[in-house]
Scaffold this motif. Structure first.
Motif, PDB file in Angstrom:
ATOM      1  N   LEU A  57       2.418  -2.111  -6.602  1.00 42.21           N
ATOM      2  CA  LEU A  57       1.957  -0.954  -7.385  1.00 42.21           C
ATOM      3  C   LEU A  57       0.445  -0.776  -7.304  1.00 42.21           C
ATOM      4  O   LEU A  57      -0.047   0.341  -7.205  1.00 42.21           O
ATOM      5  N   VAL A  58      -0.264  -1.867  -7.344  1.00 46.54           N
ATOM      6  CA  VAL A  58      -1.727  -1.789  -7.380  1.00 46.54           C
ATOM      7  C   VAL A  58      -2.366  -1.891  -5.996  1.00 46.54           C
ATOM      8  O   VAL A  58      -3.560  -1.663  -5.855  1.00 46.54           O
ATOM      9  N   TRP A  59      -1.551  -2.211  -4.979  1.00 43.82           N
ATOM     10  CA  TRP A  59      -2.101  -2.427  -3.640  1.00 43.82           C
ATOM     11  C   TRP A  59      -1.377  -1.578  -2.592  1.00 43.82           C
ATOM     12  O   TRP A  59      -1.068  -2.045  -1.508  1.00 43.82           O
ATOM     13  N   THR A  60      -1.091  -0.346  -2.907  1.00 45.41           N
ATOM     14  CA  THR A  60      -0.464   0.656  -2.024  1.00 45.41           C
ATOM     15  C   THR A  60       0.713   0.112  -1.211  1.00 45.41           C
ATOM     16  O   THR A  60       0.820   0.357  -0.016  1.00 45.41           O
ATOM     17  N   ILE A  73       5.518  -1.385   1.598  1.00 40.43           N
ATOM     18  CA  ILE A  73       6.644  -0.658   1.027  1.00 40.43           C
ATOM     19  C   ILE A  73       6.181   0.746   0.665  1.00 40.43           C
ATOM     20  O   ILE A  73       5.126   0.910   0.050  1.00 40.43           O
ATOM     21  N   VAL A  74       6.976   1.751   1.041  1.00 40.37           N
ATOM     22  CA  VAL A  74       6.693   3.136   0.654  1.00 40.37           C
ATOM     23  C   VAL A  74       7.989   3.799   0.198  1.00 40.37           C
ATOM     24  O   VAL A  74       9.085   3.333   0.526  1.00 40.37           O
ATOM     25  N   ASN A  80       3.271   6.523  -1.880  1.00 44.17           N
ATOM     26  CA  ASN A  80       3.177   5.186  -2.452  1.00 44.17           C
ATOM     27  C   ASN A  80       4.224   4.973  -3.538  1.00 44.17           C
ATOM     28  O   ASN A  80       4.636   5.912  -4.216  1.00 44.17           O
ATOM     29  N   VAL A  81       4.630   3.725  -3.714  1.00 43.10           N
ATOM     30  CA  VAL A  81       5.629   3.383  -4.718  1.00 43.10           C
ATOM     31  C   VAL A  81       5.042   3.543  -6.119  1.00 43.10           C
ATOM     32  O   VAL A  81       3.832   3.427  -6.321  1.00 43.10           O
ATOM     33  N   ASP A  82       5.922   3.813  -7.085  1.00 44.84           N
ATOM     34  CA  ASP A  82       5.523   3.899  -8.487  1.00 44.84           C
ATOM     35  C   ASP A  82       6.301   2.856  -9.290  1.00 44.84           C
ATOM     36  O   ASP A  82       7.100   2.100  -8.732  1.00 44.84           O
ATOM     37  N   VAL A  83       6.060   2.815 -10.596  1.00 50.32           N
ATOM     38  CA  VAL A  83       6.671   1.784 -11.444  1.00 50.32           C
ATOM     39  C   VAL A  83       8.198   1.851 -11.376  1.00 50.32           C
ATOM     40  O   VAL A  83       8.860   0.830 -11.160  1.00 50.32           O
TER      41      VAL A  83
END
Length: 139
Positions: A57-60, A73-74, A80-83
């Motif tokens: 989450l914090v590192w794209t 991971i996308v 970018n991934v979200d929570v």
């Protein structure tokens, strides 16, 4: 459909091994410093799931192992991934693997090794894939 540039099977395995080593050593050290023991503590039990959920989450989309290998991971649309995506991927995917008594893990490994898009069960649950595409620059 979508344009998927997926990583190879062995890259995913190598990144998971590197993550396991990194997290195992770090969490064991933290657990030892806080509790005086490093094996089978609540800190050791929570280390890997928290790491796998929070760091991308914090590192794209990267974990330490994925960054070292050059994959991330996308979401299926390339963003970018979200929570919620990571909750589905790590927690719900993990529950599926647990409820299938590990059979889901074996199926997923075959999926990654044999499917053209290299997506595993947890990728389908979360709508993600692993790619070697770099994140878009924020500048």
């Amino acid at each position: 459909m979508y344009n998927v540039k997926s990583s190879w099977f062995l890259e995913t395995i190598r990144s998971n091994l590197l993550d396991g080593i990194n997290v195992g050593i770090t969490v064991s050290l933290i657990s030892f410093l806080i509790l005086g023991e490093s094996v089978e503590t609540w800190i050791a039990s929570m280390g890997q799931p928290v790491y796998a959920l929070i760091l991308p989450l914090v590192w794209t989309g990267y974990t330490i192992g994925k960054r070292m290998i050059g994959i991330r991971i996308v979401k299926i649309d390339g963003t970018n991934v979200d929570v919620w995506t990571m909750v589905k991927r790590e927690i719900i995917g993990g529950l599926v693997y647990t409820l299938t008594l590990g059979f889901g893990v074996i199926v997923s490994e075959f999926m990654v090794g044999l499917r053209e898009d290299k997506r595993a069960i947890h990728d389908f649950i979360a709508g993600t894939y692993v790619t070697d595409n770099l994140p878009e620059s924020k500048y």
